[in-house]
Design a protein around this motif. Structure first.
Motif, PDB file in Angstrom:
ATOM      1  N   LEU A   9       0.923  -1.149  -0.033  1.00 21.10           N
ATOM      2  CA  LEU A   9       0.419   0.090   0.209  1.00 21.10           C
ATOM      3  C   LEU A   9       0.916   1.457  -0.008  1.00 21.10           C
ATOM      4  N   LEU A  10       1.877   1.192   0.548  1.00 20.62           N
ATOM      5  CA  LEU A  10       3.031   2.335   1.116  1.00 20.62           C
ATOM      6  C   LEU A  10       3.010   2.791  -0.793  1.00 20.62           C
ATOM      7  N   ALA A  11       3.535   1.334  -1.077  1.00 21.50           N
ATOM      8  CA  ALA A  11       4.449   1.486  -2.584  1.00 21.50           C
ATOM      9  C   ALA A  11       3.565   2.147  -3.938  1.00 21.50           C
ATOM     10  N   ALA A  12       2.149   1.606  -3.799  1.00 19.88           N
ATOM     11  CA  ALA A  12       1.067   2.061  -4.273  1.00 19.88           C
ATOM     12  C   ALA A  12       0.758   3.694  -4.755  1.00 19.88           C
ATOM     13  N   ASP A  13       0.866   3.891  -2.933  1.00 21.34           N
ATOM     14  CA  ASP A  13       0.581   5.742  -2.396  1.00 21.34           C
ATOM     15  C   ASP A  13       1.530   6.214  -3.226  1.00 21.34           C
ATOM     16  N   GLN A  14       2.912   5.735  -2.983  1.00 14.14           N
ATOM     17  CA  GLN A  14       4.293   6.508  -3.475  1.00 14.14           C
ATOM     18  C   GLN A  14       4.057   6.730  -5.457  1.00 14.14           C
ATOM     19  N   MET A  15       3.273   5.285  -5.822  1.00 12.76           N
ATOM     20  CA  MET A  15       3.199   5.702  -7.350  1.00 12.76           C
ATOM     21  C   MET A  15       2.528   6.992  -7.492  1.00 12.76           C
ATOM     22  N   LEU A  16       1.213   6.669  -6.392  1.00 14.05           N
ATOM     23  CA  LEU A  16       0.393   7.862  -7.285  1.00 14.05           C
ATOM     24  C   LEU A  16       0.593   9.308  -6.942  1.00 14.05           C
ATOM     25  N   PHE A  17       1.758   9.262  -5.586  1.00 15.35           N
ATOM     26  CA  PHE A  17       2.558  10.784  -5.885  1.00 15.35           C
ATOM     27  C   PHE A  17       3.285  11.250  -6.941  1.00 15.35           C
ATOM     28  N   ASP A  18       4.002   9.435  -7.366  1.00 16.52           N
ATOM     29  CA  ASP A  18       4.999  10.072  -8.337  1.00 16.52           C
ATOM     30  C   ASP A  18       4.208  10.964  -9.505  1.00 16.52           C
ATOM     31  N   ALA A  19       3.265   9.873  -9.450  1.00 15.18           N
ATOM     32  CA  ALA A  19       1.978  10.412 -11.137  1.00 15.18           C
ATOM     33  C   ALA A  19       1.818  12.179 -10.536  1.00 15.18           C
ATOM     34  N   HIS A  20       1.218  11.810  -9.912  1.00 16.01           N
ATOM     35  CA  HIS A  20       0.653  13.792  -9.494  1.00 16.01           C
ATOM     36  C   HIS A  20       1.952  14.530  -9.757  1.00 16.01           C
ATOM     37  N   MET A  21       3.568  14.192  -9.292  1.00 16.92           N
ATOM     38  CA  MET A  21       4.376  15.190  -9.607  1.00 16.92           C
ATOM     39  C   MET A  21       5.114  15.498 -10.946  1.00 16.92           C
ATOM     40  N   ASP A  22       4.148  14.179 -11.714  1.00 17.30           N
ATOM     41  CA  ASP A  22       5.241  14.083 -12.942  1.00 17.30           C
ATOM     42  C   ASP A  22       3.808  15.054 -13.805  1.00 17.30           C
ATOM     43  N   LEU A  23       2.545  14.899 -12.811  1.00 14.55           N
ATOM     44  CA  LEU A  23       1.820  15.420 -13.961  1.00 14.55           C
ATOM     45  C   LEU A  23       2.126  16.812 -13.706  1.00 14.55           C
ATOM     46  N   GLN A  24       1.954  17.319 -12.974  1.00 10.15           N
ATOM     47  CA  GLN A  24       2.620  18.819 -11.780  1.00 10.15           C
ATOM     48  C   GLN A  24       3.903  19.163 -12.990  1.00 10.15           C
ATOM     49  N   ARG A  25       4.599  18.937 -13.166  1.00  9.36           N
ATOM     50  CA  ARG A  25       6.054  19.774 -13.925  1.00  9.36           C
ATOM     51  C   ARG A  25       5.685  18.983 -14.985  1.00  9.36           C
TER      52      ARG A  25
END
Length: 67
Positions: A9-25
């Motif tokens: 779950l922690l890894a999945a949460d990190q993936m969602l955060f990474d996706a969000h940051m990639d989108l913002q960039r």
């Protein structure tokens, strides 16, 4: 077993955060033509994370039904 689920779950949460940051960039720095490719990548990351979460929920649900 609980640690394994927590780590997933922690890894999945990190993936969602990474996706969000990639989108913002991408939205802030890429030309419009390149944004489409970046959006596809972010979409893939988010879908993969959601699938991981669903997998864990299914495993936890099966365990809950056994108890």
């Amino acid at each position: 077993m609980k640690n394994e689920h927590f780590n997933r779950l922690l890894a999945a949460d990190q993936m969602l955060f990474d996706a969000h940051m990639d989108l913002q960039r991408a939205l802030g720095s890429l030309p419009e033509v390149d944004i489409f490719k970046e959006l596809e990548s972010v979409e893939y990351e988010a879908m993969f994370a959601v699938l991981r979460i669903k997998e864990i929920k299914a495993k936890l649900g099966d365990k809950q039904n056994e108890d």
